[in-house]
Design an enzyme around this catalytic site. Structure first.
Site, mmCIF file in Angstrom:
data_model
loop_
_atom_site.group_PDB
_atom_site.id
_atom_site.type_symbol
_atom_site.label_atom_id
_atom_site.label_comp_id
_atom_site.label_asym_id
_atom_site.label_seq_id
_atom_site.Cartn_x
_atom_site.Cartn_y
_atom_site.Cartn_z
ATOM 1 C CB SER A 48 -2.201 0.431 0.453
ATOM 2 O OG SER A 48 -3.450 0.373 -0.209
ATOM 3 C CG HIS A 49 -4.092 3.789 -2.301
ATOM 4 N ND1 HIS A 49 -3.867 2.431 -2.175
ATOM 5 C CD2 HIS A 49 -3.542 4.153 -3.480
ATOM 6 C CE1 HIS A 49 -3.222 1.994 -3.241
ATOM 7 N NE2 HIS A 49 -3.012 3.018 -4.049
ATOM 8 N NE ARG A 53 -0.303 5.076 -2.333
ATOM 9 C CZ ARG A 53 0.324 4.309 -3.217
ATOM 10 N NH1 ARG A 53 1.104 4.843 -4.133
ATOM 11 N NH2 ARG A 53 0.195 2.999 -3.193
ATOM 12 C CG PHE A 180 -9.828 -5.943 -6.856
ATOM 13 C CD1 PHE A 180 -9.358 -6.343 -8.089
ATOM 14 C CD2 PHE A 180 -11.137 -6.283 -6.487
ATOM 15 C CE1 PHE A 180 -10.166 -7.079 -8.953
ATOM 16 C CE2 PHE A 180 -11.952 -7.020 -7.342
ATOM 17 C CZ PHE A 180 -11.463 -7.403 -8.576
ATOM 18 N NE ARG A 187 6.166 -0.279 -7.195
ATOM 19 C CZ ARG A 187 7.006 -1.263 -7.509
ATOM 20 N NH1 ARG A 187 6.523 -2.444 -7.805
ATOM 21 N NH2 ARG A 187 8.307 -1.071 -7.524
ATOM 22 C CD GLU A 189 -1.915 -3.699 1.642
ATOM 23 O OE1 GLU A 189 -1.243 -4.195 2.564
ATOM 24 O OE2 GLU A 189 -2.932 -3.002 1.833
ATOM 25 N NE ARG A 305 -15.073 -8.350 4.477
ATOM 26 C CZ ARG A 305 -14.481 -7.416 3.722
ATOM 27 N NH1 ARG A 305 -15.199 -6.606 2.965
ATOM 28 N NH2 ARG A 305 -13.160 -7.327 3.705
ATOM 29 C CG LEU A 306 -22.502 -7.360 0.417
ATOM 30 C CD1 LEU A 306 -23.578 -6.276 0.259
ATOM 31 C CD2 LEU A 306 -22.603 -8.352 -0.748
ATOM 32 N NE ARG A 310 -11.140 -3.543 5.015
ATOM 33 C CZ ARG A 310 -10.659 -2.307 5.034
ATOM 34 N NH1 ARG A 310 -10.335 -1.739 6.160
ATOM 35 N NH2 ARG A 310 -10.492 -1.629 3.908
ATOM 36 N NE ARG A 311 -14.084 1.001 0.583
ATOM 37 C CZ ARG A 311 -14.946 1.966 0.273
ATOM 38 N NH1 ARG A 311 -14.848 3.141 0.847
ATOM 39 N NH2 ARG A 311 -15.894 1.758 -0.617
HETATM 40 P P1 NDP Z 1 -7.864 -5.211 -1.308
HETATM 41 O O1 NDP Z 1 -7.390 -6.556 -1.675
HETATM 42 O O2 NDP Z 1 -7.501 -4.659 0.008
HETATM 43 O O3 NDP Z 1 -9.448 -5.138 -1.405
HETATM 44 C C1 NDP Z 1 -10.089 -5.397 -2.619
HETATM 45 C C2 NDP Z 1 -11.582 -5.306 -2.508
HETATM 46 O O4 NDP Z 1 -12.064 -6.565 -2.043
HETATM 47 C C3 NDP Z 1 -12.118 -4.250 -1.550
HETATM 48 O O5 NDP Z 1 -13.267 -3.685 -2.104
HETATM 49 C C4 NDP Z 1 -12.398 -5.065 -0.283
HETATM 50 O O6 NDP Z 1 -13.393 -4.500 0.567
HETATM 51 C C5 NDP Z 1 -12.872 -6.367 -0.881
HETATM 52 N N1 NDP Z 1 -12.691 -7.504 0.007
HETATM 53 C C6 NDP Z 1 -11.581 -7.836 0.726
HETATM 54 N N2 NDP Z 1 -11.805 -8.961 1.426
HETATM 55 C C7 NDP Z 1 -13.072 -9.365 1.144
HETATM 56 C C8 NDP Z 1 -13.879 -10.438 1.558
HETATM 57 N N3 NDP Z 1 -13.431 -11.354 2.418
HETATM 58 N N4 NDP Z 1 -15.131 -10.535 1.067
HETATM 59 C C9 NDP Z 1 -15.605 -9.606 0.205
HETATM 60 N N5 NDP Z 1 -14.896 -8.547 -0.222
HETATM 61 C C10 NDP Z 1 -13.638 -8.435 0.241
HETATM 62 O O7 NDP Z 1 -7.434 -4.175 -2.464
HETATM 63 P P2 NDP Z 1 -6.027 -3.972 -3.156
HETATM 64 O O8 NDP Z 1 -4.945 -4.061 -2.133
HETATM 65 O O9 NDP Z 1 -5.916 -4.818 -4.364
HETATM 66 O O10 NDP Z 1 -6.172 -2.446 -3.623
HETATM 67 C C11 NDP Z 1 -6.193 -1.429 -2.639
HETATM 68 C C12 NDP Z 1 -6.393 -0.094 -3.292
HETATM 69 O O11 NDP Z 1 -5.298 0.237 -4.116
HETATM 70 C C13 NDP Z 1 -7.623 0.050 -4.189
HETATM 71 O O12 NDP Z 1 -8.440 1.038 -3.614
HETATM 72 C C14 NDP Z 1 -7.083 0.491 -5.535
HETATM 73 O O13 NDP Z 1 -7.858 1.471 -6.213
HETATM 74 C C15 NDP Z 1 -5.742 1.067 -5.162
HETATM 75 N N6 NDP Z 1 -4.809 1.011 -6.285
HETATM 76 C C16 NDP Z 1 -4.595 2.141 -7.005
HETATM 77 C C17 NDP Z 1 -3.741 2.109 -8.076
HETATM 78 C C18 NDP Z 1 -3.524 3.315 -8.931
HETATM 79 O O14 NDP Z 1 -2.779 3.218 -9.899
HETATM 80 N N7 NDP Z 1 -4.110 4.428 -8.682
HETATM 81 C C19 NDP Z 1 -3.017 0.892 -8.457
HETATM 82 C C20 NDP Z 1 -3.370 -0.242 -7.632
HETATM 83 C C21 NDP Z 1 -4.213 -0.186 -6.586
HETATM 84 P P3 NDP Z 1 -12.952 -3.855 1.989
HETATM 85 O O15 NDP Z 1 -12.199 -2.593 1.630
HETATM 86 O O16 NDP Z 1 -14.226 -3.611 2.699
HETATM 87 O O17 NDP Z 1 -12.074 -4.865 2.685
HETATM 88 O O1 PYC Z 2 -0.622 0.668 -4.780
HETATM 89 O O2 PYC Z 2 -0.162 -0.306 -6.691
HETATM 90 C C1 PYC Z 2 -0.384 0.707 -6.021
HETATM 91 C C2 PYC Z 2 -0.433 2.015 -6.700
HETATM 92 C C3 PYC Z 2 0.205 2.379 -7.839
HETATM 93 C C4 PYC Z 2 -0.137 3.704 -8.073
HETATM 94 C C5 PYC Z 2 -0.968 4.100 -7.068
HETATM 95 N N1 PYC Z 2 -1.143 3.054 -6.237
#
Ligand code: NDP
Ligand code: PYC
Length: 338
Positions: A48-49, A53, A180, A187, A189, A305-306, A310-311
């Protein structure tokens, strides 16, 4: 039918993305910092990023909504608040400029903050958090976005998808990092579901009439839902206050008004806070890093898991084997250079 894939090493992908941004008019400083976060997203399996993008960045450049060659400027008055004026450019170069000064001040005072003002922001926050955990600091990063999420109990876009990221350094191990969106899903996603022609879960968003929808197109036109009901809504509001209102920059509704639509990357600020665990724990029993490991072991001991595990596993794999891109992805990368 599955598409054919091509494999690119991380450095091949990086060269390609830098070239795309330079061709689009970004300065070398802006192109390389911006490419770094996008390639890191692809490398770590954060689609998603990742390279998806690029298209939005190019649209934002073409619309004249981002300064392609601006040089970020750091202001340091010796206090715990450092400031980088991104001057309307993308955020990664501004963070790169401010991070060493932030780390030094946090080590000196125990806690310090970096305010980034006037940036165009599209990226994940974990690359910034990892920069600071690599320097032995704990860190928190937050920023608004543009109005796309309804507050809990409402049905119209007001809050942003407002990400929150935190990291804790772990000597000789990958750091503990979570990052997250405060919406149920980022968005990005939903946009990926739209492109793939797949449905989203029913609780992610409502359409323009406020009715739950599984159609990503209708969800993008309507309002997304905060994660964790009233709790996510309150955390998201806190992010608007601290990294919008408090730092004298745009909130998500203001960012949307400024931008005019949600197809471009928004312009606003960001707040990053760094902590020195040693300074906070000084004079108290126990080494904070050793005590943190006890907690992490207990989490893992339950079979959980922490976050970021996965990342990091994906990173190991792609650093070794390269990233696999579909023929559609390869074609769109090539088309950006045409
Ligand atoms: P995810 O729901 O994919 O992941 C959220 C976090 O939870 C990650 O650190 C992930 O680790 C962890 N996680 C997921 N599953 C588990 C589990 N089973 N047990 C423990 N930890 C878990 O994130 P989002 O989709 O909400 O966000 C994705 C990205 O979007 C983020 O990096 C965020 O910064 C970015 N974003 C940016 C915005 C902006 O305005 N710039 C706006 C909104 C989002 P892992 O990665 O290892 O799965
Ligand atoms: O994925 O929600 C999102 C987002 C908004 C701005 C950057 N990423």
């Amino acid at each position: 039918m599955a598409q054919e894939t091509s494999t690119l090493s991380i450095s091949e992908l990086s060269d390609l993305v830098v070239k795309i941004f330079e061709n689009a008019g970004l300065s070398g400083q802006q192109a390389s910092a911006t490419a770094d976060v996008i390639v890191a997203g692809e490398r770590d399996g954060c689609k998603s990023h990742g390279i998806y993008r690029i298209e939005g960045c190019l649209r934002t450049i073409a619309a004249g909504k981002v300064e392609p060659k601006a040089k970020p400027e750091l202001t340091d008055d010796g206090s715990a608040i450092l400031r980088v004026d991104a001057k309307g450019a993308f955020s990664p170069a501004a963070f790169k400029l401010g991070a060493p000064a932030l780390a030094e001040r946090a080590r000196q005072l125990g806690v310090a903050s970096l305010v980034i003002n006037s940036c165009t922001h599209f990226s994940a926050l974990w690359p910034e958090i990892e920069t600071l955990t690599d320097m032995g600091l704990a860190a928190l990063a937050i920023c608004p976005s543009y109005a796309s999420v309804a507050p809990y109990g409402g049905k119209e876009p007001l809050l942003g998808t407002n990400p929150i990221a935190f990291g804790w350094p772990r000597p000789s191990k990958h750091p503990y990092v979570f990052d997250f969106a405060t919406s149920i899903a980022a968005r990005g996603e939903i946009e990926l579901h739209r492109r793939a022609g797949t449905q989203i879960p029913e609780d992610w968003a409502v359409d323009v009439d406020g009715e739950p929808t599984t159609d990503p197109e209708k969800a993008l036109a309507g309002a997304m839902m905060p994660f964790g009901a009233h709790k996510g809504s309150a955390i998201s509001t806190m992010i608007e206050l601290l990294s919008g209102v408090m730092i004298g920059d745009m909130t998500s509704p203001e960012a949307l008004e400024n931008l005019g639509n949600t197809t471009l990357s928004p312009h606003h600020g960001e707040l990053i806070i760094a902590f020195s665990p040693e300074k906070f724990a000084a004079g108290r029993p126990g080494n904070p890093f050793v005590r943190a490991e006890v907690l992490f072991d207990a989490i893992l001991g339950q079979g959980a898991r922490l976050p970021s595990q996965r990342r990091f596993a994906m990173r190991d794999q792609t650093m070794r084997d390269g990233v696999q891109l579909t023929s559609d992805e390869m074609q769109s990368l090539q088309s950006f250079l045409a």
